[in-house]
Design an enzyme around this catalytic site. Structure first.
Site, PDB file in Angstrom:
ATOM      1  N   CYS A  93      13.289 -22.235 -20.485  1.00 20.12           N
ATOM      2  CA  CYS A  93      13.294 -21.541 -19.400  1.00 20.12           C
ATOM      3  C   CYS A  93      14.064 -20.220 -20.597  1.00 20.12           C
ATOM      4  O   CYS A  93      12.973 -19.511 -20.873  1.00 20.12           O
ATOM      5  CB  CYS A  93      14.744 -21.789 -18.172  1.00 20.12           C
ATOM      6  SG  CYS A  93      14.886 -20.491 -16.652  1.00 20.12           S
ATOM      7  N   HIS A 172      11.137 -26.268 -15.946  1.00 18.23           N
ATOM      8  CA  HIS A 172      12.507 -26.983 -16.235  1.00 18.23           C
ATOM      9  C   HIS A 172      12.016 -28.508 -16.540  1.00 18.23           C
ATOM     10  O   HIS A 172      12.737 -29.613 -15.644  1.00 18.23           O
ATOM     11  CB  HIS A 172      14.102 -26.897 -15.137  1.00 18.23           C
ATOM     12  CG  HIS A 172      14.944 -25.485 -15.129  1.00 18.23           C
ATOM     13  ND1 HIS A 172      15.573 -25.469 -16.186  1.00 18.23           N
ATOM     14  CD2 HIS A 172      13.740 -24.394 -14.831  1.00 18.23           C
ATOM     15  CE1 HIS A 172      15.906 -23.969 -16.195  1.00 18.23           C
ATOM     16  NE2 HIS A 172      15.090 -23.630 -15.067  1.00 18.23           N
ATOM     17  N   GLU A 174      13.350 -31.264 -17.709  1.00 18.75           N
ATOM     18  CA  GLU A 174      15.229 -31.727 -17.908  1.00 18.75           C
ATOM     19  C   GLU A 174      15.933 -31.713 -16.512  1.00 18.75           C
ATOM     20  O   GLU A 174      16.317 -33.005 -16.514  1.00 18.75           O
ATOM     21  CB  GLU A 174      16.510 -30.669 -18.881  1.00 18.75           C
ATOM     22  CG  GLU A 174      17.018 -30.132 -17.840  1.00 18.75           C
ATOM     23  CD  GLU A 174      16.852 -28.317 -17.919  1.00 18.75           C
ATOM     24  OE1 GLU A 174      16.732 -27.735 -17.102  1.00 18.75           O
ATOM     25  OE2 GLU A 174      15.058 -28.497 -17.755  1.00 18.75           O
TER      26      GLU A 174
END
Length: 217
Positions: A93, A172, A174
Site C-alpha cells: 500500500c 493488503h 498482510e
C-alpha cells in the site's frame, strides 16, 4: 523462515492515528510468520533505519500519510529506499507508493479511493484467489523507470515488480480477517466485505511466494 526487516511508516509521531502503530507491532509479526516470514519491526518515524544487509529482505508497510509528504523521517525513508535497491523488498500500500516515488514515479493523491474487497488477477502466484483487501486513496499514477506493471484494474496500478525479489502491491496481503475488520471499524468504513476469507488466503499465498523467491535467489 526468512528474516525480514519490517519498516513501519504507519503514522508520524504527531499523527492523530499514531496509536495504531502499537496495534501493528503487536499483530504483524504473527501474521507474517504464517507466510514463513520472521519479522523484526522498525518504526521509521522514531528510529534510525538500519543497514538491511543483515536481513534476507525488507517489507515496507502502509501509511496514513502521503508518499509525497515532506516530513523529515519520510524523506529519509525515501532516500534509504533509493539507496538499497539491490535488497529483496516487498512494499504494501503506502510502501508500494513510497518506493515508486523514491525511484522517480508519480503518486496521485486523493483520487482513487478503494475500500473493501475487489477482484484482481495476479498471474504466476500459486494459491492466488483473485480477491484483494483495498484500503487506500492515493495510488501510483506513473511507475518509475524499469518497473514492470504486474497487475492493474480500472482504478489504478495494483502491483509492480522491480526484478525477481522486489515486488510492491497497492492492496493488503498482510492482514487477516480480524485486522481488516478492526481497520474498517476504526476508519468508519461500511463497505461490504464479501469474500474476505478468499482475499486473506490469497494474500498469504502471495507473501509465501515472495518468501520462496527470496529464499531461492
Amino acid at each position: 523462515m526468512i528474516r525480514v526487516l519490517y519498516i513501519s511508516q504507519l503514522a508520524g509521531l504527531e499523527h492523530p492515528q499514531r496509536g495504531g502503530v502499537a496495534e501493528e507491532a503487536a499483530r504483524t509479526p504473527g501474521l507474517l510468520a504464517l507466510a514463513g516470514i520472521d519479522a523484526t519491526l522498525c518504526d521509521a518515524p522514531s528510529a534510525v533505519l538500519p543497514d538491511p544487509r543483515g536481513f534476507d529482505g525488507v517489507i515496507v508497510g502502509g501509511s496514513f500519510g502521503s508518499a509525497n509528504a515532506e516530513e523529515p523521517w519520510r524523506v529519509a525513508l525515501r532516500e534509504w529506499l533509493a539507496t538499497w535497491q539491490s535488497v529483496p523488498l516487498f512494499g504494501i500500500c503506502g510502501g508500494h507508493q513510497l518506493l515508486a516515488r523514491a525511484l522517480g514515479g508519480e503518486i496521485e493523491e486523493g483520487t482513487a479511493s478503494q475500500h473493501g474487497i475487489y477482484p484482481l488477477a495476479l498471474p504466476g502466484v500459486p494459491g492466488w484467489r483473485d480477491r484483494v483487501v483495498e484500503l487506500h486513496t492515493d495510488h501510483v499514477k506513473v511507475p518509475p523507470p524499469g518497473a514492470e506493471v504486474w497487475a492493474q484494474d480500472t482504478t489504478c496500478i495494483q502491483a509492480l515488480r522491480y526484478g525477481r525479489t522486489r515486488w510492491t502491491v497497492q492492496f493488503h496481503p498482510e492482514m487477516d480477517e480480524d485486522l481488516v475488520m478492526l481497520a474498517a471499524q476504526n476508519g468508519g468504513l461500511t463497505c461490504p466485505w464479501t469474500d474476505l476469507p478468499l482475499a486473506v488466503e490469497g494474500g498469504r499465498a502471495l507473501l509465501r511466494h515472495w518468501a520462496d523467491a527470496v529464499r531461492c535467489a
